[in-house]
Design a protein around this motif. Structure first.
Motif, PDB file in Angstrom:
ATOM      1  N   THR A  12       0.840  -1.187   0.000  1.00  0.00           N
ATOM      2  CA  THR A  12       0.000   0.000   0.000  1.00  0.00           C
ATOM      3  C   THR A  12       0.880   1.244   0.000  1.00  0.00           C
ATOM      4  O   THR A  12       1.838   1.326   0.762  1.00  0.00           O
ATOM      5  CB  THR A  12      -0.886   0.016   1.266  1.00  0.00           C
ATOM      6  OG1 THR A  12      -1.673  -1.175   1.276  1.00  0.00           O
ATOM      7  CG2 THR A  12      -1.778   1.229   1.324  1.00  0.00           C
ATOM      8  N   GLU A  16      -2.342   6.356   1.074  1.00  0.00           N
ATOM      9  CA  GLU A  16      -3.667   5.794   1.370  1.00  0.00           C
ATOM     10  C   GLU A  16      -3.956   5.815   2.866  1.00  0.00           C
ATOM     11  O   GLU A  16      -5.084   6.068   3.287  1.00  0.00           O
ATOM     12  CB  GLU A  16      -3.773   4.368   0.830  1.00  0.00           C
ATOM     13  CG  GLU A  16      -3.796   4.284  -0.675  1.00  0.00           C
ATOM     14  CD  GLU A  16      -4.025   2.875  -1.171  1.00  0.00           C
ATOM     15  OE1 GLU A  16      -4.879   2.161  -0.588  1.00  0.00           O
ATOM     16  OE2 GLU A  16      -3.354   2.485  -2.141  1.00  0.00           O
ATOM     17  N   ILE A  17      -2.937   5.557   3.669  1.00  0.00           N
ATOM     18  CA  ILE A  17      -3.088   5.578   5.126  1.00  0.00           C
ATOM     19  C   ILE A  17      -3.373   7.006   5.593  1.00  0.00           C
ATOM     20  O   ILE A  17      -4.241   7.235   6.432  1.00  0.00           O
ATOM     21  CB  ILE A  17      -1.817   5.023   5.813  1.00  0.00           C
ATOM     22  CG1 ILE A  17      -1.536   3.591   5.365  1.00  0.00           C
ATOM     23  CG2 ILE A  17      -1.910   5.139   7.337  1.00  0.00           C
ATOM     24  CD1 ILE A  17      -2.643   2.605   5.634  1.00  0.00           C
ATOM     25  N   ARG A  19      -4.673   9.415   3.766  1.00  0.00           N
ATOM     26  CA  ARG A  19      -6.025   9.755   3.305  1.00  0.00           C
ATOM     27  C   ARG A  19      -7.078   9.207   4.270  1.00  0.00           C
ATOM     28  O   ARG A  19      -8.015   9.905   4.661  1.00  0.00           O
ATOM     29  CB  ARG A  19      -6.287   9.210   1.909  1.00  0.00           C
ATOM     30  CG  ARG A  19      -7.706   9.531   1.421  1.00  0.00           C
ATOM     31  CD  ARG A  19      -8.141   8.832   0.150  1.00  0.00           C
ATOM     32  NE  ARG A  19      -7.193   8.955  -0.929  1.00  0.00           N
ATOM     33  CZ  ARG A  19      -6.575   7.914  -1.504  1.00  0.00           C
ATOM     34  NH1 ARG A  19      -6.803   6.693  -1.100  1.00  0.00           N
ATOM     35  NH2 ARG A  19      -5.739   8.105  -2.496  1.00  0.00           N
ATOM     36  N   ASP A  20      -6.930   7.938   4.639  1.00  0.00           N
ATOM     37  CA  ASP A  20      -7.896   7.328   5.553  1.00  0.00           C
ATOM     38  C   ASP A  20      -7.909   8.044   6.904  1.00  0.00           C
ATOM     39  O   ASP A  20      -8.978   8.266   7.487  1.00  0.00           O
ATOM     40  CB  ASP A  20      -7.580   5.847   5.754  1.00  0.00           C
ATOM     41  CG  ASP A  20      -7.849   5.000   4.523  1.00  0.00           C
ATOM     42  OD1 ASP A  20      -8.505   5.496   3.585  1.00  0.00           O
ATOM     43  OD2 ASP A  20      -7.389   3.845   4.499  1.00  0.00           O
ATOM     44  N   GLU A  21      -6.730   8.376   7.388  1.00  0.00           N
ATOM     45  CA  GLU A  21      -6.626   9.012   8.710  1.00  0.00           C
ATOM     46  C   GLU A  21      -7.272  10.396   8.723  1.00  0.00           C
ATOM     47  O   GLU A  21      -8.038  10.714   9.634  1.00  0.00           O
ATOM     48  CB  GLU A  21      -5.165   9.103   9.134  1.00  0.00           C
ATOM     49  CG  GLU A  21      -4.968   9.581  10.556  1.00  0.00           C
ATOM     50  CD  GLU A  21      -5.547   8.665  11.613  1.00  0.00           C
ATOM     51  OE1 GLU A  21      -5.939   9.182  12.687  1.00  0.00           O
ATOM     52  OE2 GLU A  21      -5.629   7.441  11.393  1.00  0.00           O
ATOM     53  N   GLY A  23      -9.486  11.493   6.647  1.00  0.00           N
ATOM     54  CA  GLY A  23     -10.915  11.300   6.415  1.00  0.00           C
ATOM     55  C   GLY A  23     -11.639  10.936   7.695  1.00  0.00           C
ATOM     56  O   GLY A  23     -12.714  11.466   7.995  1.00  0.00           O
ATOM     57  N   PHE A  24     -11.048  10.043   8.469  1.00  0.00           N
ATOM     58  CA  PHE A  24     -11.626   9.619   9.743  1.00  0.00           C
ATOM     59  C   PHE A  24     -11.738  10.794  10.704  1.00  0.00           C
ATOM     60  O   PHE A  24     -12.724  10.924  11.432  1.00  0.00           O
ATOM     61  CB  PHE A  24     -10.780   8.510  10.361  1.00  0.00           C
ATOM     62  CG  PHE A  24     -11.246   8.065  11.706  1.00  0.00           C
ATOM     63  CD1 PHE A  24     -12.366   7.253  11.837  1.00  0.00           C
ATOM     64  CD2 PHE A  24     -10.574   8.463  12.854  1.00  0.00           C
ATOM     65  CE1 PHE A  24     -12.803   6.838  13.093  1.00  0.00           C
ATOM     66  CE2 PHE A  24     -11.017   8.067  14.106  1.00  0.00           C
ATOM     67  CZ  PHE A  24     -12.123   7.250  14.227  1.00  0.00           C
ATOM     68  N   GLN A  29      -7.313  18.064   3.242  1.00  0.00           N
ATOM     69  CA  GLN A  29      -5.925  18.063   2.783  1.00  0.00           C
ATOM     70  C   GLN A  29      -5.314  19.447   2.966  1.00  0.00           C
ATOM     71  O   GLN A  29      -4.152  19.572   3.363  1.00  0.00           O
ATOM     72  CB  GLN A  29      -5.841  17.645   1.315  1.00  0.00           C
ATOM     73  CG  GLN A  29      -6.189  16.202   1.073  1.00  0.00           C
ATOM     74  CD  GLN A  29      -6.090  15.828  -0.382  1.00  0.00           C
ATOM     75  OE1 GLN A  29      -5.342  16.431  -1.148  1.00  0.00           O
ATOM     76  NE2 GLN A  29      -6.835  14.811  -0.788  1.00  0.00           N
ATOM     77  N   ILE A  47      -1.137  11.822  -1.137  1.00  0.00           N
ATOM     78  CA  ILE A  47      -2.392  11.107  -0.880  1.00  0.00           C
ATOM     79  C   ILE A  47      -2.875  10.365  -2.125  1.00  0.00           C
ATOM     80  O   ILE A  47      -3.443   9.274  -2.017  1.00  0.00           O
ATOM     81  CB  ILE A  47      -3.455  12.082  -0.336  1.00  0.00           C
ATOM     82  CG1 ILE A  47      -3.110  12.404   1.119  1.00  0.00           C
ATOM     83  CG2 ILE A  47      -4.864  11.530  -0.471  1.00  0.00           C
ATOM     84  CD1 ILE A  47      -3.981  13.435   1.766  1.00  0.00           C
TER      85      ILE A  47
END
Length: 104
Positions: A12, A16-17, A19-21, A23-24, A29, A47
């Motif tokens: 990965t 991506e990590i 982005r997920d973080e 987003g959570f 950005q 990202i």
């Protein structure tokens, strides 16, 4: 590589990590870029997997998000190795290097 030339997974990209973080957490950005003191395009490129995570960026992410810098760097390393091993022109060069080394 493992038996039958199958690879167990595709690494990965660390973006991506990130982005997920964000987003959570509901962080944009742009807000992350401002907090880290970097240009928005750098964050966006990371990202979206268009830019690698370097040491300083990883340390800034650790400070801003609590994601360990070493984890991001290790993910980037694994991703980069995977990409290099699937680059046909690089594989061609690699095969030539292996043939030369075999002669020695």
């Amino acid at each position: 590589m493992v038996a039958n030339n199958l690879e167990p997974f595709k690494p990965t990209h660390p973006g991506e990590i990130i982005r997920d973080e964000i987003g959570f957490r509901g962080v944009t950005q742009k807000a992350l870029a401002e907090k880290m003191g970097v240009n928005y395009t750098i964050v966006n490129d990371v990202i979206n997997g268009k830019r690698s995570v370097n040491i300083k960026f990883a340390i800034l992410c650790e400070a801003a998000l609590g994601i360990p810098a070493t984890m991001l760097i290790n993910m980037q390393r694994d991703y980069d190795i995977y990409i290099a091993k699937h680059d046909k022109s690089f594989l061609n060069l690699l095969s030539k290097v292996k043939n030369i080394a075999a002669v020695l």
